[in-house]
Scaffold this motif. Structure first.
Motif, PDB file in Angstrom:
ATOM      1  N   THR A  31       0.841  -1.200   0.000  1.00  0.00           N
ATOM      2  CA  THR A  31       0.000   0.000   0.000  1.00  0.00           C
ATOM      3  C   THR A  31       0.874   1.248   0.000  1.00  0.00           C
ATOM      4  N   ILE A  32       1.902   1.265   0.850  1.00  0.00           N
ATOM      5  CA  ILE A  32       2.829   2.403   0.901  1.00  0.00           C
ATOM      6  C   ILE A  32       3.546   2.531  -0.439  1.00  0.00           C
ATOM      7  N   GLN A  33       3.980   1.425  -1.010  1.00  0.00           N
ATOM      8  CA  GLN A  33       4.684   1.446  -2.301  1.00  0.00           C
ATOM      9  C   GLN A  33       3.802   2.035  -3.397  1.00  0.00           C
ATOM     10  N   ARG A  34       2.544   1.626  -3.443  1.00  0.00           N
ATOM     11  CA  ARG A  34       1.620   2.160  -4.456  1.00  0.00           C
ATOM     12  C   ARG A  34       1.399   3.656  -4.260  1.00  0.00           C
ATOM     13  N   MET A  35       1.230   4.068  -3.015  1.00  0.00           N
ATOM     14  CA  MET A  35       1.006   5.488  -2.738  1.00  0.00           C
ATOM     15  C   MET A  35       2.215   6.320  -3.146  1.00  0.00           C
ATOM     16  N   GLU A  36       3.395   5.860  -2.786  1.00  0.00           N
ATOM     17  CA  GLU A  36       4.610   6.612  -3.094  1.00  0.00           C
ATOM     18  C   GLU A  36       4.927   6.626  -4.584  1.00  0.00           C
ATOM     19  N   ALA A  37       4.409   5.672  -5.336  1.00  0.00           N
ATOM     20  CA  ALA A  37       4.643   5.626  -6.778  1.00  0.00           C
ATOM     21  C   ALA A  37       3.762   6.622  -7.533  1.00  0.00           C
ATOM     22  N   SER A  38       2.784   7.208  -6.854  1.00  0.00           N
ATOM     23  CA  SER A  38       1.902   8.178  -7.497  1.00  0.00           C
ATOM     24  C   SER A  38       2.682   9.435  -7.854  1.00  0.00           C
ATOM     25  N   PRO A  39       2.615   9.874  -9.117  1.00  0.00           N
ATOM     26  CA  PRO A  39       3.357  11.076  -9.501  1.00  0.00           C
ATOM     27  C   PRO A  39       2.734  12.353  -8.952  1.00  0.00           C
ATOM     28  N   GLY A  40       1.446  12.315  -8.718  1.00  0.00           N
ATOM     29  CA  GLY A  40       0.740  13.487  -8.199  1.00  0.00           C
ATOM     30  C   GLY A  40       0.049  13.137  -6.897  1.00  0.00           C
ATOM     31  N   THR A  41      -1.135  13.682  -6.713  1.00  0.00           N
ATOM     32  CA  THR A  41      -1.904  13.416  -5.510  1.00  0.00           C
ATOM     33  C   THR A  41      -2.213  11.930  -5.402  1.00  0.00           C
ATOM     34  N   VAL A  42      -1.969  11.376  -4.229  1.00  0.00           N
ATOM     35  CA  VAL A  42      -2.211   9.953  -3.992  1.00  0.00           C
ATOM     36  C   VAL A  42      -3.703   9.686  -4.031  1.00  0.00           C
ATOM     37  N   ARG A  43      -4.060   8.680  -4.792  1.00  0.00           N
ATOM     38  CA  ARG A  43      -5.455   8.258  -4.877  1.00  0.00           C
ATOM     39  C   ARG A  43      -5.536   6.828  -4.354  1.00  0.00           C
ATOM     40  N   GLY A  44      -6.686   6.481  -3.856  1.00  0.00           N
ATOM     41  CA  GLY A  44      -6.864   5.125  -3.358  1.00  0.00           C
ATOM     42  C   GLY A  44      -7.907   5.096  -2.274  1.00  0.00           C
ATOM     43  N   VAL A  45      -7.821   4.097  -1.439  1.00  0.00           N
ATOM     44  CA  VAL A  45      -8.781   3.934  -0.353  1.00  0.00           C
ATOM     45  C   VAL A  45      -8.571   5.058   0.656  1.00  0.00           C
ATOM     46  N   ILE A  46      -9.595   5.834   0.889  1.00  0.00           N
ATOM     47  CA  ILE A  46      -9.499   6.993   1.779  1.00  0.00           C
ATOM     48  C   ILE A  46      -9.075   6.581   3.182  1.00  0.00           C
ATOM     49  N   GLY A  47      -9.585   5.458   3.656  1.00  0.00           N
ATOM     50  CA  GLY A  47      -9.232   4.993   4.998  1.00  0.00           C
ATOM     51  C   GLY A  47      -7.739   4.742   5.140  1.00  0.00           C
ATOM     52  N   SER A  48      -7.141   4.114   4.138  1.00  0.00           N
ATOM     53  CA  SER A  48      -5.696   3.837   4.182  1.00  0.00           C
ATOM     54  C   SER A  48      -4.894   5.127   4.091  1.00  0.00           C
ATOM     55  N   LEU A  49      -5.312   6.008   3.212  1.00  0.00           N
ATOM     56  CA  LEU A  49      -4.618   7.285   3.055  1.00  0.00           C
ATOM     57  C   LEU A  49      -4.685   8.096   4.347  1.00  0.00           C
ATOM     58  N   THR A  50      -5.834   8.101   4.967  1.00  0.00           N
ATOM     59  CA  THR A  50      -5.996   8.822   6.233  1.00  0.00           C
ATOM     60  C   THR A  50      -5.082   8.243   7.306  1.00  0.00           C
ATOM     61  N   LYS A  51      -4.981   6.926   7.372  1.00  0.00           N
ATOM     62  CA  LYS A  51      -4.099   6.284   8.353  1.00  0.00           C
ATOM     63  C   LYS A  51      -2.649   6.704   8.155  1.00  0.00           C
ATOM     64  N   VAL A  52      -2.209   6.772   6.886  1.00  0.00           N
ATOM     65  CA  VAL A  52      -0.826   7.142   6.602  1.00  0.00           C
ATOM     66  C   VAL A  52      -0.572   8.601   6.972  1.00  0.00           C
ATOM     67  N   VAL A  53      -1.470   9.485   6.588  1.00  0.00           N
ATOM     68  CA  VAL A  53      -1.313  10.906   6.916  1.00  0.00           C
ATOM     69  C   VAL A  53      -1.282  11.101   8.428  1.00  0.00           C
ATOM     70  N   GLU A  54      -2.190  10.459   9.140  1.00  0.00           N
ATOM     71  CA  GLU A  54      -2.217  10.585  10.600  1.00  0.00           C
ATOM     72  C   GLU A  54      -0.950  10.016  11.236  1.00  0.00           C
ATOM     73  N   ALA A  55      -0.443   8.919  10.708  1.00  0.00           N
ATOM     74  CA  ALA A  55       0.794   8.331  11.239  1.00  0.00           C
ATOM     75  C   ALA A  55       1.967   9.284  11.048  1.00  0.00           C
ATOM     76  N   LEU A  56       2.060   9.901   9.882  1.00  0.00           N
ATOM     77  CA  LEU A  56       3.136  10.860   9.629  1.00  0.00           C
ATOM     78  C   LEU A  56       3.031  12.059  10.571  1.00  0.00           C
ATOM     79  N   GLU A  57       1.822  12.534  10.782  1.00  0.00           N
ATOM     80  CA  GLU A  57       1.620  13.674  11.682  1.00  0.00           C
ATOM     81  C   GLU A  57       1.956  13.312  13.124  1.00  0.00           C
ATOM     82  N   ARG A  58       1.559  12.113  13.551  1.00  0.00           N
ATOM     83  CA  ARG A  58       1.895  11.667  14.916  1.00  0.00           C
ATOM     84  C   ARG A  58       3.403  11.552  15.095  1.00  0.00           C
ATOM     85  N   ALA A  59       4.088  11.180  14.023  1.00  0.00           N
ATOM     86  CA  ALA A  59       5.538  11.003  14.082  1.00  0.00           C
ATOM     87  C   ALA A  59       6.278  12.344  14.050  1.00  0.00           C
TER      88      ALA A  59
END
Length: 86
Positions: A31-59
């Motif tokens: 999932t992370i690999q697919r998101m990072e391979a996006s040339p522009g805005t990451v598209r995909g399952v909103i729930g997964s994207l939200t989890k990643v954004v929140e994890a980065l912010e918590r970190a």
């Protein structure tokens, strides 16, 4: 919300690999690999994207959108538009 390059940069600032980000966010490494391979805005399952954004912010990463003002303090980097680009 977040771009692939922005996600890679956030990981680099934290000094973590894709596996560590996946663990922090509770998503799979592919999932992370697919998101990072996006040339522009990451598209995909909103729930997964939200989890990643929140994890980065918590970190400790502040994700800054286009034309947004940073609300945090501390050092960071921001990609600026090259002259002549929109």
């Amino acid at each position: 919300m977040i771009t692939g390059p922005q996600m890679r940069a956030a990981r680099a600032l934290l000094g973590i690999d894709q596996r560590a980000l996946a663990a922090l966010a509770g998503v799979s490494v592919p999932t992370i690999q697919r998101m990072e391979a996006s040339p522009g805005t990451v598209r995909g399952v909103i729930g997964s994207l939200t989890k990643v954004v929140e994890a980065l912010e918590r970190a400790g990463v502040e994700l800054i959108g286009d034309e947004a003002i940073s609300q945090a303090t501390g050092r960071g980097v921001r990609l600026k538009t090259a002259p002549g680009e929109p």
